[in-house]
Design a protein around this motif. Structure first.
Motif, PDB file in Angstrom:
ATOM      1  N   LEU A 104     -17.131  -1.209  -4.496  1.00  0.00           N
ATOM      2  CA  LEU A 104     -17.432   0.082  -5.127  1.00  0.00           C
ATOM      3  C   LEU A 104     -17.529  -0.053  -6.638  1.00  0.00           C
ATOM      4  CD1 LEU A 104     -15.251   2.752  -3.246  1.00  0.00           C
ATOM      5  CD2 LEU A 104     -17.734   2.791  -3.600  1.00  0.00           C
ATOM      6  N   ARG A 130      -7.109 -12.259  -7.655  1.00  0.00           N
ATOM      7  CA  ARG A 130      -8.269 -11.381  -7.511  1.00  0.00           C
ATOM      8  C   ARG A 130      -8.230 -10.259  -8.553  1.00  0.00           C
ATOM      9  NH1 ARG A 130      -7.898 -10.295  -1.129  1.00  0.00           N
ATOM     10  NH2 ARG A 130      -6.241 -11.841  -1.101  1.00  0.00           N
ATOM     11  N   MET A 141     -13.301 -12.845  -5.209  1.00  0.00           N
ATOM     12  CA  MET A 141     -13.236 -12.617  -3.775  1.00  0.00           C
ATOM     13  C   MET A 141     -12.874 -13.878  -2.991  1.00  0.00           C
ATOM     14  SD  MET A 141     -13.559  -9.613  -4.354  1.00  0.00           S
ATOM     15  CE  MET A 141     -12.928  -9.127  -2.758  1.00  0.00           C
ATOM     16  N   HIS A 152      -3.577 -12.096  -4.278  1.00  0.00           N
ATOM     17  CA  HIS A 152      -3.886 -10.764  -4.781  1.00  0.00           C
ATOM     18  C   HIS A 152      -3.897 -10.763  -6.298  1.00  0.00           C
ATOM     19  CE1 HIS A 152      -4.591  -6.629  -3.828  1.00  0.00           C
ATOM     20  NE2 HIS A 152      -3.583  -6.191  -4.570  1.00  0.00           N
ATOM     21  N   LEU A 184       0.818  -1.199   0.000  1.00  0.00           N
ATOM     22  CA  LEU A 184       0.000   0.000   0.000  1.00  0.00           C
ATOM     23  C   LEU A 184       0.857   1.256   0.000  1.00  0.00           C
ATOM     24  CD1 LEU A 184      -2.995  -0.844   2.357  1.00  0.00           C
ATOM     25  CD2 LEU A 184      -3.017  -0.449  -0.115  1.00  0.00           C
ATOM     26  N   ARG A 215      -4.260  -4.620   2.528  1.00  0.00           N
ATOM     27  CA  ARG A 215      -4.377  -4.575   1.076  1.00  0.00           C
ATOM     28  C   ARG A 215      -5.617  -5.338   0.634  1.00  0.00           C
ATOM     29  NH1 ARG A 215       0.209  -6.507  -3.195  1.00  0.00           N
ATOM     30  NH2 ARG A 215      -0.437  -8.535  -2.393  1.00  0.00           N
ATOM     31  N   ALA A 216      -5.856  -6.506   1.258  1.00  0.00           N
ATOM     32  CA  ALA A 216      -7.014  -7.325   0.890  1.00  0.00           C
ATOM     33  C   ALA A 216      -8.313  -6.625   1.243  1.00  0.00           C
ATOM     34  CB  ALA A 216      -6.940  -8.688   1.593  1.00  0.00           C
ATOM     35  N   MET A 224       2.518  -8.915   7.302  1.00  0.00           N
ATOM     36  CA  MET A 224       1.247  -9.638   7.173  1.00  0.00           C
ATOM     37  C   MET A 224       0.073  -8.721   7.392  1.00  0.00           C
ATOM     38  SD  MET A 224       0.612 -12.662   6.282  1.00  0.00           S
ATOM     39  CE  MET A 224      -1.034 -12.952   5.691  1.00  0.00           C
ATOM     40  N   GLY A 281       0.098  -5.610   6.545  1.00  0.00           N
ATOM     41  CA  GLY A 281      -0.026  -4.904   5.262  1.00  0.00           C
ATOM     42  C   GLY A 281      -0.828  -5.710   4.270  1.00  0.00           C
ATOM     43  N   GLU A 282      -0.583  -7.014   4.285  1.00  0.00           N
ATOM     44  CA  GLU A 282      -1.288  -7.900   3.351  1.00  0.00           C
ATOM     45  C   GLU A 282      -2.790  -7.871   3.620  1.00  0.00           C
ATOM     46  OE1 GLU A 282      -1.296 -10.293   0.068  1.00  0.00           O
ATOM     47  OE2 GLU A 282       0.279  -9.049   0.940  1.00  0.00           O
ATOM     48  N   ARG A 333     -12.820  -1.705  -2.558  1.00  0.00           N
ATOM     49  CA  ARG A 333     -12.786  -1.131  -3.914  1.00  0.00           C
ATOM     50  C   ARG A 333     -13.583  -1.982  -4.893  1.00  0.00           C
ATOM     51  NH1 ARG A 333      -8.711   3.068  -5.070  1.00  0.00           N
ATOM     52  NH2 ARG A 333      -9.093   4.438  -3.317  1.00  0.00           N
ATOM     53  N   ALA A 334     -13.501  -3.294  -4.745  1.00  0.00           N
ATOM     54  CA  ALA A 334     -14.247  -4.190  -5.651  1.00  0.00           C
ATOM     55  C   ALA A 334     -15.747  -3.977  -5.492  1.00  0.00           C
ATOM     56  CB  ALA A 334     -13.893  -5.647  -5.369  1.00  0.00           C
ATOM     57  N   ARG A 382       3.803 -11.502  -1.958  1.00  0.00           N
ATOM     58  CA  ARG A 382       3.949 -10.350  -2.820  1.00  0.00           C
ATOM     59  C   ARG A 382       5.247 -10.406  -3.614  1.00  0.00           C
ATOM     60  NH1 ARG A 382       4.504  -5.147   0.403  1.00  0.00           N
ATOM     61  NH2 ARG A 382       3.138  -6.325   1.750  1.00  0.00           N
ATOM     62  N   TYR A 437     -17.079 -11.967  -9.841  1.00  0.00           N
ATOM     63  CA  TYR A 437     -16.738 -11.288  -8.595  1.00  0.00           C
ATOM     64  C   TYR A 437     -16.587 -12.299  -7.463  1.00  0.00           C
ATOM     65  CZ  TYR A 437     -16.825  -6.346  -9.758  1.00  0.00           C
ATOM     66  OH  TYR A 437     -16.491  -5.122 -10.236  1.00  0.00           O
ATOM     67  N   LEU A 460      -8.750  -3.373   1.488  1.00  0.00           N
ATOM     68  CA  LEU A 460      -8.941  -2.262   0.542  1.00  0.00           C
ATOM     69  C   LEU A 460      -9.478  -2.773  -0.778  1.00  0.00           C
ATOM     70  CD1 LEU A 460      -8.596   0.756  -0.046  1.00  0.00           C
ATOM     71  CD2 LEU A 460      -6.281   0.245  -0.858  1.00  0.00           C
ATOM     72  N   LEU A 461      -8.902  -3.900  -1.228  1.00  0.00           N
ATOM     73  CA  LEU A 461      -9.356  -4.473  -2.509  1.00  0.00           C
ATOM     74  C   LEU A 461     -10.829  -4.835  -2.428  1.00  0.00           C
ATOM     75  CD1 LEU A 461      -8.657  -5.604  -5.368  1.00  0.00           C
ATOM     76  CD2 LEU A 461      -8.345  -7.810  -4.242  1.00  0.00           C
ATOM     77  N   THR A 462     -11.231  -5.450  -1.333  1.00  0.00           N
ATOM     78  CA  THR A 462     -12.632  -5.838  -1.174  1.00  0.00           C
ATOM     79  C   THR A 462     -13.534  -4.618  -1.245  1.00  0.00           C
ATOM     80  OG1 THR A 462     -11.847  -7.571   0.295  1.00  0.00           O
ATOM     81  CG2 THR A 462     -14.224  -7.167   0.234  1.00  0.00           C
ATOM     82  N   PHE A 466      -7.793   1.408  -9.803  1.00  0.00           N
ATOM     83  CA  PHE A 466      -8.756   1.660  -8.746  1.00  0.00           C
ATOM     84  C   PHE A 466      -8.761   0.519  -7.726  1.00  0.00           C
ATOM     85  CE2 PHE A 466     -13.156   1.337  -7.147  1.00  0.00           C
ATOM     86  CZ  PHE A 466     -13.293   2.596  -6.595  1.00  0.00           C
ATOM     87  N   LEU A 467      -8.771  -0.704  -8.249  1.00  0.00           N
ATOM     88  CA  LEU A 467      -8.792  -1.870  -7.364  1.00  0.00           C
ATOM     89  C   LEU A 467      -7.513  -1.967  -6.544  1.00  0.00           C
ATOM     90  CD1 LEU A 467     -10.372  -4.407  -9.848  1.00  0.00           C
ATOM     91  CD2 LEU A 467     -11.410  -3.602  -7.720  1.00  0.00           C
ATOM     92  N   LEU A 515     -10.999  -9.793 -11.507  1.00  0.00           N
ATOM     93  CA  LEU A 515     -11.765  -8.547 -11.548  1.00  0.00           C
ATOM     94  C   LEU A 515     -11.439  -7.738 -12.803  1.00  0.00           C
ATOM     95  CD1 LEU A 515     -11.591  -7.461  -7.788  1.00  0.00           C
ATOM     96  CD2 LEU A 515     -13.571  -8.362  -9.030  1.00  0.00           C
TER      97      LEU A 515
END
Lengths: 387, 632
Positions: free
Chosen positions: B17, A316, A308, A313, A144, B7-8, B1, B3-4, B14-15, A381, A304, B10-12, A188-189, A320
């Protein structure tokens, strides 16, 4: 920096699946849903040909069969393979686009195809998927904090706009928009701040007059006609005007299968390709259009859900991203035939007649299904080495 | 971890949205669907029907025109033509170029097509070329796929079998001009023709009929898929005229190269059997379209082929007017048939000298000899004694000086001067010398050949005011409307006086020394009565009289005398009246009378009334065998 590093994702948890297990994990209901939508397409192609299987419906069925086989093949490939080769695929697609650009200039006209002898290859179709793969990989490896750094976003922006510019030169406005919009969806995602989007959008709007300059005459016409189709009802505005007449005259329940006068008397142009939704709406009315839209929504929800439920990552983002491309196809096409968007030549996925789009879409769904099959694979990652 | 997980999460978010955004956009599509397919559905349904259905007018066949025996004078023929629909051609000029490769199009034609295309609504076809040959039709048909908007069509074109021989009475049809448009959609059809002259013009509406409709389903390029409904129109009415086509043809041919006219009337019904004006023009050329050069030639021709001389030619009647003067004199009670005048070749009035046509004079003549010899001095004297107004009044009663309301356009009224007229027109009084001039049918007096024929018919039928008619009946569908013969009023002329004039006319033709004795009928069973006339068109000076008046042959055509002759037959039971006027033909007795004799002979030979007439004729003439039957 990320490009220079040795990058080898490894299996974090769970062993290698056998082929049988993978096949067991394939979502057959998804295959069925795709088949239902494609069948709507066959039906409309049958009608477009005046109640005959030839020349469109039969070929489309064959393509669908080939496409489904391809899709399952793709689904069985370990998604780490796609992760590993994402940039390579992107690079190949980019080189092909450049090749098309050069040959296109030699050919003195718009050229979107490369003839490989046995197949007509359309690099822009490959690029749609390659771009999603490359961006998914890029953002998969980003924290992030990385995303928060503006400089970090420069390479992926280049990944989006370089092919978009090439495609625009072909000229293929539809695909260019599709590339930029699906790229935007991934940004965005990935968590890019909304104000940065706002900045880019405002900047683009400011650059619009310059971009207008680069458009071909017919593209300018299309946009002007979109703004006022009645200005030239018999000329270039003819398509959209006739399309609206066909849609509107279909009413709530339609004129009946094979009974669309606008379609069958050829007032509707391109009824087997870009304007096939119009024909469906003329013959089956708003109810028919809503049913198809409902099927598309179902498909998107499915994608979706798969995304999910995926642990990685990359998976996903990939699912998406592909789903977003699919959505954009549907939205642009239907918006276009209803006069909400300019005519940019985007087919209706799984319905419009055309081999390349069908194969690339099913390839994309193969990737989504691959994500589903490999949903429990976890890799870090940095390729799953350090965590 | 941690952070991971962030991130997940946030993705959820955003998805969710993004998915919500997509649904919202789909919602916009649904809204648009609702707008187009529910709110605006009716409007678009109408537009779709307008696309799909094309109303095509079915032009009715134009009514035929027949003569009194049912012989065709104007008919319709099949005519292959190429049309282009500008809307479907999209690029009209390009399409015309392509058509021009197959059938050569002149620049003139191109500009006409483009002009018409601009004038008409874009879905109305425009005629490219008519009267195509079969090979042209085949070549255009073969190239049809490359010629969008180009149609081959079988139309009907007007055809006049006898062409110029009946041209003036029938008239012609021609393309619709801008000022002809009345709102009748038929007039906007490509290549539609309307009557522009003659009977074709007078009865245009009846002959035209009413257009039908065909509702057709057409596709985007205008190809007809099927006919949905059809409403038949009403074919044009069939007209039957009083003309006798064969007799008309005979009369026209008898006129030969002369510029003149022949009118034959039934003295009791007023039916016009012959209305021949020469030279004629080819009405078929008009129906097909004249070019500018042809048109100029017709308009500037010195013998005026476009004018119907029978009703629009006005001539001084010359000596054919003397019956009117004689009758006016007798009816006035001032003159008796025995009234005698001594003719020494001229008469003096004040300073002026009025000449008789015969140098040296006729000696003492009474009324009968005055008519028979056409003595000018005798009629100078009558005119001097009774005055112009009595002459004019009598002439009016016999149909001169006013239009006769013939069923044709362009009729002229002639001129019958009176004192009042002179004053109103010139502001000066009537001079007595002008009465003398009018007494021999010269000066201001003008008549048309039709008026002369009517005058003769009224003399022949015992003073009944017949008027000419040319339309016998109009048949619309199964209903035939026959124009009734009106009951003509009597003129209240003293029979004895009429008998004197008629006797004079008999002498003209049948008494040796009569001016038309050479033109008596060859068949002794029939007697024709008539009167010659020679109308001077130039002034003869005293100097010329002294050196000898020039003969007509010595003069340029335009200065020669008009030759006139009027007659009726059979003398004992009159049935037909004839008037012949030859422009600049010379003397009436030498030129007009022989033509009248031949036409009258033919008229009597073809007379269908009563077998006795035919039998009498058959005994004396081997050429007997006219058409049997026919109408009244």
């Amino acid at each position: 920096m990320i490009f220079g590093r040795e990058f080898r994702p490894t299996l974090k948890r769970g062993g290698e699946m056998t082929l049988g297990e993978k096949i067991w994990h394939i979502r057959w209901t998804l295959v069925l849903l795709l088949a239902v939508i494609a069948s709507v397409g066959f039906l409309m192609l049958y009608s477009a040909a005046g109640g005959r299987v030839d020349p469109w419906a039969s070929k489309q069925m064959t393509r669908f069969a080939v496409g489904v086989a391809l899709m399952i093949g793709v689904a069985l490939v370990d998604i780490r393979v796609w992760l590993r080769h994402a940039y390579t695929l992107y690079g190949i697609a980019f080189l092909l686009l450049i090749a098309v650009d050069i040959f296109g200039h030699i050919g003195m006209g718009a050229q979107r195809w490369i003839n490989l002898g046995f197949i007509q290859l359309q690099p822009s179709e490959i690029m749609k998927i390659a771009l999603v793969l490359a961006l998914a990989r890029y953002f998969h490896g980003a924290s992030l904090e990385d995303i928060g750094r503006p400089l970090f976003l420069v390479p992926p922006i280049a990944l989006v706009f370089a092919p978009a510019a090439l495609v625009m030169r072909q000229p293929d406005l539809g695909t260019a928009i599709l590339l930029i919009a699906s790229g935007g969806a991934l940004f965005f995602l990935a968590g890019v701040r909304l104000w940065k989007f706002a900045l880019v959008i405002v900047g683009s709007l400011a650059a619009l007059p310059v971009g207008w300059h680069f458009l071909r005459e017919y593209q300018k016409d299309r946009i002007l006609i979109f703004l006022d189709p009645d200005e030239d009802p018999l000329g270039a505005g003819y398509h959209i005007t006739q399309s609206k007449i066909a849609l509107g005259s279909g009413g709530l329940f339609g004129k009946g299968f094979l009974q669309g006068s606008q379609s069958h008397l050829n007032y509707l142009p391109e009824k087997q390709t870009d304007f096939i939704f119009t024909m469906l709406s003329e013959e089956f009315g708003m109810v028919g259009g809503l049913v198809l839209l409902g099927l598309y929504v179902l498909l998107l929800v499915y994608a979706y859900a798969i995304a999910m439920s995926c642990r990685s990552h990359f998976g996903r983002l990939l699912a998406l991203g592909i789903a977003s491309i699919f959505f954009l196809y549907v939205f642009i096409n239907i918006g276009m035939v209803m006069g909400l968007l300019p005519v940019v030549g985007v087919p209706l996925p799984l319905i419009s007649y055309g081999g390349t789009a069908m194969l690339s879409l099913l390839f994309g769904f193969g990737l989504i299904m691959g994500v589903s099959v490999h949903r429990d694979l976890y890799f870090g990652r940095r390729g799953g080495v350090d965590d | 971890m941690a952070g991971e997980t962030d991130r997940a999460k946030l993705l959820t978010r955003r998805a969710a949205l993004l998915g919500g955004g997509k649904l919202a956009l789909f919602g916009a599509l649904v809204g648009r669907m609702y707008y187009l397919q529910v709110i605006e559905a009716e409007k678009y349904a109408t537009l779709a029907e307008e696309n799909r259905i094309s109303l095509r007018l079915l032009p009715p066949p134009r009514g035929r025109i027949l003569d009194r025996f049912g012989e065709a004078m104007a008919i319709n023929q099949e005519n292959y033509r190429v049309l282009v629909v500008p809307e479907q051609a999209r690029d009209l000029e390009g399409t015309l170029d392509a058509v021009g490769q197959i059938i050569a199009l002149s620049d003139h034609e191109r500009t006409r097509i483009l002009r018409e295309a601009k004038r008409r609504r874009s879905f109305m076809p425009v005629t490219v070329r008519e009267n195509l040959t079969w090979s042209d039709v085949a070549r255009v048909e073969l190239n049809a796929p490359d010629l969008p908007g180009v149609i081959i069509d079988v139309g009907q074109s007007r055809f006049y079998p006898k062409a110029e021989k009946v041209s003036h009475a029938l008239g012609y049809v021609s393309v619709v001009s801008e000022q002809d448009l009345t709102g009748d959609p038929l007039l906007e059809l490509p290549g539609f023709r309307i009557g522009k002259s003659g009977i074709e013009r007078v009865h245009d509406l009846a002959l035209r009929g009413k257009g039908g409709n065909s509702r057709l389903e057409v596709n985007a390029v205008g190809r007809v898929i099927r006919e949905l409904a059809r409403e038949e129109g009403q074919p044009g009415a069939e007209l039957r005229l009083t003309l006798d086509l064969a007799l008309q043809e005979f009369a026209y041919q008898r006129l030969g190269e002369q510029s003149g006219s022949v009118v034959v009337l039934d003295v009791h019904s007023g039916e016009v059997l012959v209305m021949a004006s020469a030279p004629g023009y080819d009405p078929n050329a008009f129906a097909q379209g004249l070019n500018a050069e042809q048109w100029r030639e017709l308009v500037t021709h010195p013998r005026t082929p476009l004018i119907n001389k029978c009703i629009a030619g006005q001539y001084a009647p010359g000596s054919t007017f003397k019956m009117m003067v004689a009758l006016a004199a007798l009816e006035s009670g001032l003159i008796t048939p025995d009234f005698r005048v001594g003719c020494i070749g001229h008469v003096e009035l004040g300073n002026a000298r009025f000449h008789c046509w015969k140098k040296g004079g006729h000696g003492s003549v009474d009324m009968l000899r005055g008519l028979m010899l056409s003595c000018d001095v005798y009629f100078y004297e009558l005119a001097r004694r009774i005055g112009i107004d009595r002459i004019a009044e009598m002439s009016r009663r016999f149909g001169l000086g006013r239009p006769l309301a013939v069923d044709l356009p362009g009729e002229k009224g002639g001129l019958m001067p009176t004192r009042e007229w002179k004053y109103a027109t010139y502001g000066s009084g009537w001079a007595q010398g002008e009465s003398l001039i009018a007494g021999i049918g010269q000066g201001y007096v003008l008549t048309t050949p039709m008026q002369l024929a009517v005058m003769t018919a009224r003399l022949a039928n015992g003073g009944v005011a017949v008027t000419p008619r040319i339309t016998h009946s109009v048949a619309t569908g199964p209903r035939t409307e026959t124009r009734p013969t009106p009951s003509f009023p009597a003129l209240a002329i003293n029979k004895a006086n009429l008998a004197v004039v008629r006797k004079g006319m008999r002498l003209v033709v049948n008494e040796p020394g009569g001016t038309a004795y050479g033109s008596r009928l060859a068949n002794p069973q029939w007697i024709m009565a008539g009167k010659t006339g020679t109308a001077q068109v130039r002034r003869i000076t005293q100097r010329e009289r002294d050196t000898g008046v020039k003969k007509n042959e010595e003069l340029p055509w335009k200065e020669r005398d008009h030759a006139l002759f009027v007659a009726y037959a059979p003398e004992d039971n009159p049935r037909y009246a004839i008037a012949v006027v030859i422009e600049h033909g010379g003397g009436g007795s030498a030129v007009a009378a022989p033509i009248a004799r031949d036409v009258m002979m033919e008229t009597l030979r073809r007379d269908p009334t009563g077998d006795s007439a035919r039998e009498r004729f058959a005994q004396t003439n081997e050429r007997a065998g006219g058409r049997a039957g026919g109408s009244g």
